[in-house]
Scaffold this motif. Structure first.
Motif, PDB file in Angstrom:
ATOM      1  N   MET A   1      45.042  51.852  48.688  1.00 21.04           N
ATOM      2  CA  MET A   1      44.499  51.340  47.467  1.00 21.04           C
ATOM      3  C   MET A   1      45.097  52.130  46.315  1.00 21.04           C
ATOM      4  O   MET A   1      44.700  53.271  46.092  1.00 21.04           O
ATOM      5  CB  MET A   1      42.996  51.445  47.476  1.00 21.04           C
ATOM      6  N   ASP A   2      46.036  51.505  45.690  1.00 19.38           N
ATOM      7  CA  ASP A   2      46.710  52.109  44.564  1.00 19.38           C
ATOM      8  C   ASP A   2      47.335  53.448  44.947  1.00 19.38           C
ATOM      9  O   ASP A   2      47.439  54.345  44.137  1.00 19.38           O
ATOM     10  CB  ASP A   2      45.743  52.267  43.391  1.00 19.38           C
ATOM     11  N   ASP A   3      47.667  53.596  46.240  1.00 21.68           N
ATOM     12  CA  ASP A   3      48.292  54.805  46.785  1.00 21.68           C
ATOM     13  C   ASP A   3      47.475  56.066  46.559  1.00 21.68           C
ATOM     14  O   ASP A   3      48.007  57.166  46.526  1.00 21.68           O
ATOM     15  CB  ASP A   3      49.709  54.981  46.229  1.00 21.68           C
ATOM     16  N   TYR A   4      46.174  55.936  46.370  1.00 15.81           N
ATOM     17  CA  TYR A   4      45.332  57.107  46.170  1.00 15.81           C
ATOM     18  C   TYR A   4      44.622  57.500  47.460  1.00 15.81           C
ATOM     19  O   TYR A   4      44.649  58.639  47.862  1.00 15.81           O
ATOM     20  CB  TYR A   4      44.313  56.859  45.047  1.00 15.81           C
ATOM     21  N   VAL A  16      32.508  55.633  51.797  1.00 14.73           N
ATOM     22  CA  VAL A  16      32.587  54.350  51.097  1.00 14.73           C
ATOM     23  C   VAL A  16      33.288  53.339  51.994  1.00 14.73           C
ATOM     24  O   VAL A  16      34.420  53.568  52.424  1.00 14.73           O
ATOM     25  CB  VAL A  16      33.345  54.481  49.754  1.00 14.73           C
ATOM     26  N   VAL A  17      32.625  52.239  52.271  1.00 18.01           N
ATOM     27  CA  VAL A  17      33.200  51.177  53.094  1.00 18.01           C
ATOM     28  C   VAL A  17      33.826  50.150  52.159  1.00 18.01           C
ATOM     29  O   VAL A  17      33.160  49.581  51.300  1.00 18.01           O
ATOM     30  CB  VAL A  17      32.137  50.523  53.998  1.00 18.01           C
ATOM     31  N   ILE A  18      35.124  49.956  52.339  1.00 17.49           N
ATOM     32  CA  ILE A  18      35.874  49.049  51.468  1.00 17.49           C
ATOM     33  C   ILE A  18      36.371  47.874  52.288  1.00 17.49           C
ATOM     34  O   ILE A  18      36.936  48.051  53.374  1.00 17.49           O
ATOM     35  CB  ILE A  18      37.059  49.786  50.819  1.00 17.49           C
ATOM     36  N   LYS A  19      36.147  46.685  51.753  1.00 19.42           N
ATOM     37  CA  LYS A  19      36.642  45.461  52.391  1.00 19.42           C
ATOM     38  C   LYS A  19      37.927  45.045  51.687  1.00 19.42           C
ATOM     39  O   LYS A  19      38.010  45.040  50.463  1.00 19.42           O
ATOM     40  CB  LYS A  19      35.615  44.337  52.274  1.00 19.42           C
ATOM     41  N   GLU A  27      43.499  43.575  46.069  1.00 22.01           N
ATOM     42  CA  GLU A  27      42.100  43.187  45.860  1.00 22.01           C
ATOM     43  C   GLU A  27      41.242  43.760  46.978  1.00 22.01           C
ATOM     44  O   GLU A  27      41.456  43.455  48.145  1.00 22.01           O
ATOM     45  CB  GLU A  27      41.948  41.660  45.873  1.00 22.01           C
ATOM     46  N   TYR A  28      40.308  44.592  46.579  1.00 27.64           N
ATOM     47  CA  TYR A  28      39.387  45.227  47.510  1.00 27.64           C
ATOM     48  C   TYR A  28      38.002  45.183  46.897  1.00 27.64           C
ATOM     49  O   TYR A  28      37.847  45.034  45.694  1.00 27.64           O
ATOM     50  CB  TYR A  28      39.791  46.683  47.764  1.00 27.64           C
ATOM     51  N   GLU A  29      37.003  45.376  47.772  1.00 29.90           N
ATOM     52  CA  GLU A  29      35.643  45.403  47.257  1.00 29.90           C
ATOM     53  C   GLU A  29      34.814  46.374  48.094  1.00 29.90           C
ATOM     54  O   GLU A  29      35.013  46.498  49.306  1.00 29.90           O
ATOM     55  CB  GLU A  29      35.114  43.976  47.268  1.00 29.90           C
ATOM     56  N   VAL A  30      33.922  47.072  47.437  1.00 26.22           N
ATOM     57  CA  VAL A  30      33.042  48.003  48.131  1.00 26.22           C
ATOM     58  C   VAL A  30      31.922  47.206  48.794  1.00 26.22           C
ATOM     59  O   VAL A  30      31.278  46.382  48.155  1.00 26.22           O
ATOM     60  CB  VAL A  30      32.451  49.034  47.149  1.00 26.22           C
TER      61      VAL A  30
END
Length: 133
Positions: A1-4, A16-19, A27-30
């Protein structure tokens, strides 16, 4: 995610669970419900993880069951990354389970060596012969 941070490390390190919605479009969502469950699990197990024998954690690392970040962040064990052995002065159970207040106020009697480890392992200086060999 954004290389972070990866999705896996977000869960392991931050709870943190990211979908992934669309990786190509970033595009991701918590997932808030799963994040709360995971954080509850972390809260329930944090002290037990920090009390695991550092030698067992070192063995888990050598077997590839955990990585360096897991050793430090989950189990509070500092390893000599060259030998995969624990750094005894930095991996003792009394220091690893200090309260947050103790960490904020500075070294306690449990923190006998506040110096950061040197690159290459456990703070011990290697001789020139050892470095060349």
């Amino acid at each position: 995610m954004d290389d972070y941070v990866s999705i896996k490390r977000a869960a392991l390190d931050y709870g943190v669970v990211i979908k992934e919605i669309d990786a190509d479009l970033c595009e991701y969502e918590v997932d808030e419900a799963e994040t709360e469950k995971l954080r509850a699990h972390i809260r329930e197990n944090r002290v037990a993880w920090a009390r695991i024998d550092p030698e067992k954690v070192a063995e888990m690392y050598r077997k590839g069951e955990i990585d360096a970040m897991d050793a430090v962040r989950r189990y509070a064990v500092i390893l000599d990354w060259e030998t995969a052995s624990r750094c005894p002065r930095r991996s003792n159970s009394s220091a690893r389970v200090s309260s947050g207040a103790a960490w904020r106020t500075g070294p306690s009697e449990h923190h006998q060596d506040p110096q950061p480890p040197s690159v290459g392992g456990c703070g011990a200086q290697r001789s020139e012969q050892e470095r060349e060999g």
